[in-house]
Design an enzyme around this catalytic site. Structure first.
Site, PDB file in Angstrom:
ATOM      1  N   ASP A 128      -1.070  -0.636   6.157  1.00 51.83           N
ATOM      2  CA  ASP A 128      -1.603  -0.286   7.850  1.00 51.83           C
ATOM      3  C   ASP A 128      -3.437   0.020   7.925  1.00 51.83           C
ATOM      4  O   ASP A 128      -3.212   0.333   8.879  1.00 51.83           O
ATOM      5  CB  ASP A 128      -0.453   1.155   7.450  1.00 51.83           C
ATOM      6  N   ASP A 134       0.206   4.724   0.762  1.00 49.51           N
ATOM      7  CA  ASP A 134      -0.316   5.861   1.962  1.00 49.51           C
ATOM      8  C   ASP A 134      -0.161   5.308   4.000  1.00 49.51           C
ATOM      9  O   ASP A 134      -1.026   4.273   3.974  1.00 49.51           O
ATOM     10  CB  ASP A 134      -1.613   6.480   2.064  1.00 49.51           C
ATOM     11  N   SER A 172      -5.539   5.638  -4.159  1.00 52.92           N
ATOM     12  CA  SER A 172      -4.720   6.811  -4.649  1.00 52.92           C
ATOM     13  C   SER A 172      -4.941   7.478  -5.826  1.00 52.92           C
ATOM     14  O   SER A 172      -4.546   6.274  -7.036  1.00 52.92           O
ATOM     15  CB  SER A 172      -4.148   6.972  -4.324  1.00 52.92           C
ATOM     16  N   ASP A 227       0.544  -1.269   0.147  1.00 57.37           N
ATOM     17  CA  ASP A 227      -0.226   0.133  -0.163  1.00 57.37           C
ATOM     18  C   ASP A 227       0.777   0.829  -0.069  1.00 57.37           C
ATOM     19  O   ASP A 227       1.538   1.774   0.732  1.00 57.37           O
ATOM     20  CB  ASP A 227      -1.283   0.121   1.354  1.00 57.37           C
ATOM     21  N   ASN A 266      -3.505   9.572  -6.361  1.00 59.40           N
ATOM     22  CA  ASN A 266      -2.985  10.479  -7.176  1.00 59.40           C
ATOM     23  C   ASN A 266      -1.355  10.032  -6.650  1.00 59.40           C
ATOM     24  O   ASN A 266      -0.411  10.318  -6.827  1.00 59.40           O
ATOM     25  CB  ASN A 266      -2.500  11.469  -6.041  1.00 59.40           C
ATOM     26  N   ARG A 316     -12.010   6.810  -3.207  1.00 59.85           N
ATOM     27  CA  ARG A 316     -12.889   7.991  -2.419  1.00 59.85           C
ATOM     28  C   ARG A 316     -14.349   7.677  -2.250  1.00 59.85           C
ATOM     29  O   ARG A 316     -14.456   8.132  -1.083  1.00 59.85           O
ATOM     30  CB  ARG A 316     -12.233   9.139  -2.991  1.00 59.85           C
ATOM     31  N   GLY A 342      -8.581   3.191   3.606  1.00 55.01           N
ATOM     32  CA  GLY A 342      -7.504   3.024   2.730  1.00 55.01           C
ATOM     33  C   GLY A 342      -9.053   2.419   1.073  1.00 55.01           C
ATOM     34  O   GLY A 342      -8.806   1.644   0.436  1.00 55.01           O
TER      35      GLY A 342
END
Length: 245
Positions: A198, A18, A140, A16, A142, A65, A62
């Site tokens: 995480d 972030d 994401s 992952d 991004n 969005r 996780g």
């Protein structure tokens, strides 16, 4: 593969972004809170109840969005129109709120930059030096820009992020589809792949996808919850697993 803290037979590592590779999980959490608190305060007035850490962990962290928006709104019995992915941030829709949150994230990243976890970067380099394939798996949109910002794009053989998932029609975490797609793209089956996450939704994805090993990375003091949601081991930093390039 004991020098990496992984069981024998693991051929690929799926990371992952972030909170595992970059310190952007706290940026996302802050952006979600700012966006939802402003929305709820305007909507509920004196009955306003803020978005808190439990809401973030349970409904947002996780997830893609729009799924995060839907999940949290459902927890408060709030029904909004779905809207369209290109809705402006001002739109009172699911996608509008999601884009409002993303606008805040991008502003924070532009202002403060992106920082990587050095222990993770060293671990990835060590895994690659030992012949393991590596993939980045993130909800994401991004993801590529963030990897470029920390000069880490070349550390991954495969990228399955929010953009790729949308193109392929892959549901996000807690479903395992994005991790499974990354393993397939690497030419490795799930049983010989390790997931590094995480988020509780990421743990659920690792467990339901029947991956060979699921590593929980606890940056915020939720070790017990990570184990409950499917982690085989939990560490505070990947340096604890070993691995020196």
């Amino acid at each position: 593969m004991t020098e990496l803290g992984l069981p024998e037979g693991i051929l690929a590592c799926l990371f992952d972004l972030d909170g595992v590779v970059t310190r952007t999980a706290v940026v996302h959490a802050a952006a979600w809170k700012e966006m939802f608190d402003a929305f709820l305060r305007e909507r509920d007035g004196e009955h306003f109840r803020p978005f808190d850490d439990t809401d973030y962990d349970e409904y947002v962290d996780g997830r893609p969005r729009a799924d995060g928006v839907r999940s949290f709104l459902a927890s408060r019995d709030i029904d909004l129109p779905e809207g369209r992915p290109d809705d402006p941030p001002s739109a009172p829709t699911v996608h509008g709120l999601g884009n409002r949150k993303n606008e805040r994230v991008l502003e924070k990243i532009r202002t403060d930059g992106v920082e990587a976890y050095d222990g993770t970067l060293r671990y990835i380099a060590a895994a690659r030096a030992r012949g393991l394939r590596t993939a980045i798996v993130s909800s994401s949109a991004n993801c590529r820009d963030v990897l470029r910002a920390i000069d880490a794009e070349d550390l991954f053989d495969v990228r399955v992020d929010g953009v790729v998932a949308a193109e392929r029609g892959l549901p996000g975490k807690p479903r395992p589809d994005t991790f499974l797609a990354a393993a397939r793209d690497l030419g490795v089956d799930a049983a010989h792949s390790a997931v590094f996450e995480d988020a509780l939704a990421g743990m659920d994805a690792g467990r339901s996808g029947h991956f060979g090993y699921v590593v929980g990375v606890d940056r915020v003091g939720q070790t017990d919850a990570l184990y409950t949601h499917g982690a085989d081991v939990v560490v505070k930093d990947l340096a604890e697993l070993g691995g020196k390039a």
